[in-house]
Design a protein around this motif. Sequence first.
Motif, PDB file in Angstrom:
ATOM      1  N   CYS A   1      20.278  30.170  40.840  1.00  0.00           N
ATOM      2  CA  CYS A   1      21.514  30.946  40.832  1.00  0.00           C
ATOM      3  C   CYS A   1      21.569  31.756  42.131  1.00  0.00           C
ATOM      4  CB  CYS A   1      21.557  31.874  39.621  1.00  0.00           C
ATOM      5  SG  CYS A   1      21.533  30.986  38.043  1.00  0.00           S
TER       6      CYS A   1
ATOM      7  N   TYR B   1      22.542  34.583  43.099  1.00  0.00           N
ATOM      8  CA  TYR B   1      22.252  36.015  43.119  1.00  0.00           C
ATOM      9  C   TYR B   1      20.819  36.341  42.732  1.00  0.00           C
ATOM     10  CZ  TYR B   1      22.997  35.108  38.180  1.00  0.00           C
ATOM     11  OH  TYR B   1      22.924  34.562  36.919  1.00  0.00           O
ATOM     12  N   CYS B   2      20.047  35.348  42.299  1.00  0.00           N
ATOM     13  CA  CYS B   2      18.793  35.614  41.586  1.00  0.00           C
ATOM     14  C   CYS B   2      17.567  35.382  42.451  1.00  0.00           C
ATOM     15  CB  CYS B   2      18.725  34.736  40.338  1.00  0.00           C
ATOM     16  SG  CYS B   2      17.296  35.105  39.291  1.00  0.00           S
TER      17      CYS B   2
ATOM     18  N   PRO C   1      23.520  34.007  28.406  1.00  0.00           N
ATOM     19  CA  PRO C   1      24.100  34.753  29.521  1.00  0.00           C
ATOM     20  C   PRO C   1      25.330  34.061  30.112  1.00  0.00           C
ATOM     21  CG  PRO C   1      21.720  34.666  29.718  1.00  0.00           C
ATOM     22  CD  PRO C   1      22.088  33.703  28.618  1.00  0.00           C
TER      23      PRO C   1
ATOM     24  N   GLN D   1      27.379  35.871  32.553  1.00  0.00           N
ATOM     25  CA  GLN D   1      27.433  36.473  33.888  1.00  0.00           C
ATOM     26  C   GLN D   1      28.862  36.760  34.349  1.00  0.00           C
ATOM     27  OE1 GLN D   1      24.736  37.566  34.364  1.00  0.00           O
ATOM     28  NE2 GLN D   1      23.124  36.104  33.933  1.00  0.00           N
ATOM     29  N   SER D   2      29.780  35.823  34.116  1.00  0.00           N
ATOM     30  CA  SER D   2      31.186  36.045  34.469  1.00  0.00           C
ATOM     31  C   SER D   2      32.055  35.158  33.601  1.00  0.00           C
ATOM     32  CB  SER D   2      31.430  35.733  35.946  1.00  0.00           C
ATOM     33  OG  SER D   2      32.814  35.801  36.261  1.00  0.00           O
TER      34      SER D   2
ATOM     35  N   MET E   1      28.254  31.623  41.930  1.00  0.00           N
ATOM     36  CA  MET E   1      26.940  32.022  41.411  1.00  0.00           C
ATOM     37  C   MET E   1      25.995  30.832  41.244  1.00  0.00           C
ATOM     38  SD  MET E   1      28.012  34.710  38.409  1.00  0.00           S
ATOM     39  CE  MET E   1      28.608  36.368  38.751  1.00  0.00           C
TER      40      MET E   1
ATOM     41  N   ARG F   1      26.026  28.672  38.778  1.00  0.00           N
ATOM     42  CA  ARG F   1      25.612  28.667  37.386  1.00  0.00           C
ATOM     43  C   ARG F   1      25.671  27.271  36.751  1.00  0.00           C
ATOM     44  NH1 ARG F   1      22.501  31.929  34.906  1.00  0.00           N
ATOM     45  NH2 ARG F   1      23.701  31.996  32.983  1.00  0.00           N
TER      46      ARG F   1
ATOM     47  N   ASP G   1      24.546  38.306  29.040  1.00  0.00           N
ATOM     48  CA  ASP G   1      24.384  39.113  30.252  1.00  0.00           C
ATOM     49  C   ASP G   1      25.693  39.038  31.028  1.00  0.00           C
ATOM     50  OD1 ASP G   1      21.726  39.381  29.559  1.00  0.00           O
ATOM     51  OD2 ASP G   1      20.967  38.043  31.128  1.00  0.00           O
TER      52      ASP G   1
ATOM     53  N   ILE H   1      27.636  40.449  34.827  1.00  0.00           N
ATOM     54  CA  ILE H   1      27.526  41.083  36.137  1.00  0.00           C
ATOM     55  C   ILE H   1      28.905  41.523  36.591  1.00  0.00           C
ATOM     56  CG2 ILE H   1      26.938  40.746  38.565  1.00  0.00           C
ATOM     57  CD1 ILE H   1      24.925  38.614  37.678  1.00  0.00           C
TER      58      ILE H   1
ATOM     59  N   THR I   1      36.601  37.954  32.733  1.00  0.00           N
ATOM     60  CA  THR I   1      35.356  38.351  32.057  1.00  0.00           C
ATOM     61  C   THR I   1      35.668  39.146  30.797  1.00  0.00           C
ATOM     62  OG1 THR I   1      34.040  38.340  34.091  1.00  0.00           O
ATOM     63  CG2 THR I   1      33.242  39.714  32.283  1.00  0.00           C
TER      64      THR I   1
ATOM     65  N   TYR J   1      26.504  44.228  40.280  1.00  0.00           N
ATOM     66  CA  TYR J   1      25.823  43.320  41.198  1.00  0.00           C
ATOM     67  C   TYR J   1      25.101  44.116  42.275  1.00  0.00           C
ATOM     68  CZ  TYR J   1      25.063  40.051  45.016  1.00  0.00           C
ATOM     69  OH  TYR J   1      24.496  39.320  46.028  1.00  0.00           O
TER      70      TYR J   1
END
Length: 456
Positions: A176, A178-179, A279, A281-282, A291, A293, A319, A321, A335, A352
């Motif tokens: 991902c 961002y991770c 999760p 996330q969005s 992302m 994903r 989850d 963000i 979201t 974020y």
Amino acid sequence: MTLTSETFRSVRPLTGDGRKLYIETYGCQMNVGDSEIVLSILQAEGFRYTEQIEQADLILINTCSIRDNAEQRIWNRLRDLKPLKKSRHVLIGVIGCMAERLREALIEREQIVDIVAGPDAYRDLPRLVREATDGGRGVNVLLSREETYAEISPVRLDKNGVSAFIAIMRGCNNMCSYCVVPYTRGNERSRDPETILAEARDLLASGYKEVTLLGQNVNSYRWESEDRVTDFADLLAAVADIDPRLRVRFATSHPKDLSDKLLETMAAHPNLCRCIHLPAQSGSTRLLQLMNRKYTREWYMDRIEAIRRILPDCAITTDLIAGFCTETEEDHAQTLSLMEWAGYAFAYMFKYSERPNTKAARHMTDDVPDEVKTRRLNEIIALQNELSLRSNRADVGRRFEVLVEGTSKRSDRQLFGRNSQNKVIVFDKGDHKVGDYVTVEVTDCSSATLLGRAID
């Protein structure tokens, strides 16, 4: 260099001579499991565990790098430890994800750090401690393609003796954008299922009533042997079949790999708990693509519809963000609408924060102003509080089997435990004790807790 479990077997033994070890754990459930592995390794070398930091000869801080505020907590904690370091001879080590990512900064910026060990270097801790004891710095942050610590029996740090974690895999392949996890924990690798089953049986024999199977993406668990392939649904079924009174939970599920087979396996085993952490996330497909994903909003919604169809009594948590790169008001609104549609029972919600060396940090601009991130996060939190209260109110009047985990913080005349949906229920103690299964009728609730009365 690629490390294997053979790398450390030639290291001469460390004699702890009864020195005391103190461990602080930050971050996720995976880190709790890692701390238990570390304790097992060092106890075998003669160290004794203490919960009193003032008594410790060796202090280990098990760290998380997933968000910037998690790392800032560690820097602050190290500053807090400086007076203790100056007052007497004590070794201080930083282990885990932050150790792997910031090894040079930890040594140079914080002169009190004697040991730095990444998530795949815990077998090497005896050597690192010996180097630090001899006046040097013990550092090993090399990642491994094979290490799973499969044969190490963790020393349980939990106090209730009821619930325990079992790590079934390590690392992550999802990348991902961002991770930081793939960079700090390495590639994904699964444990031999027989070692997982043996650990679960040992826990049951020791009096534990519940296990949680852990992985960065448990749905991608896969073990290949000469005669068969074991996927996560197969593993879940095998653990559930150990004993029908052993509750089984798992975390975390990636939406792209949540199969109908897994849901049908859960439906067939009542002791597989009815809660899935999924999760999102969005809620915006555009952001999900940025992302990396690997699913769309529509795919995610289809997976929730499958849960509702196959496991209608299953709670869903997530989850989220707020303020990822280029997020617009429309993305944010999507979201919020996904949250409303899904009706999450609970959510972990964050602003974020850019993590160095991730794809997002290298190729995207963190362009959402902090005040906008904060406002959007607050809107997400406010909506989730409403959804959690709505979910809990729907349980008033219902009866659940609760596994008692401890005494309520508010009154020693009350106990608390969780139902299959992972919701905390508080009720009067009566003749019940920790470790009991109790049928409880829910009589009231808040957004965070169910209140009830025992009926058996």
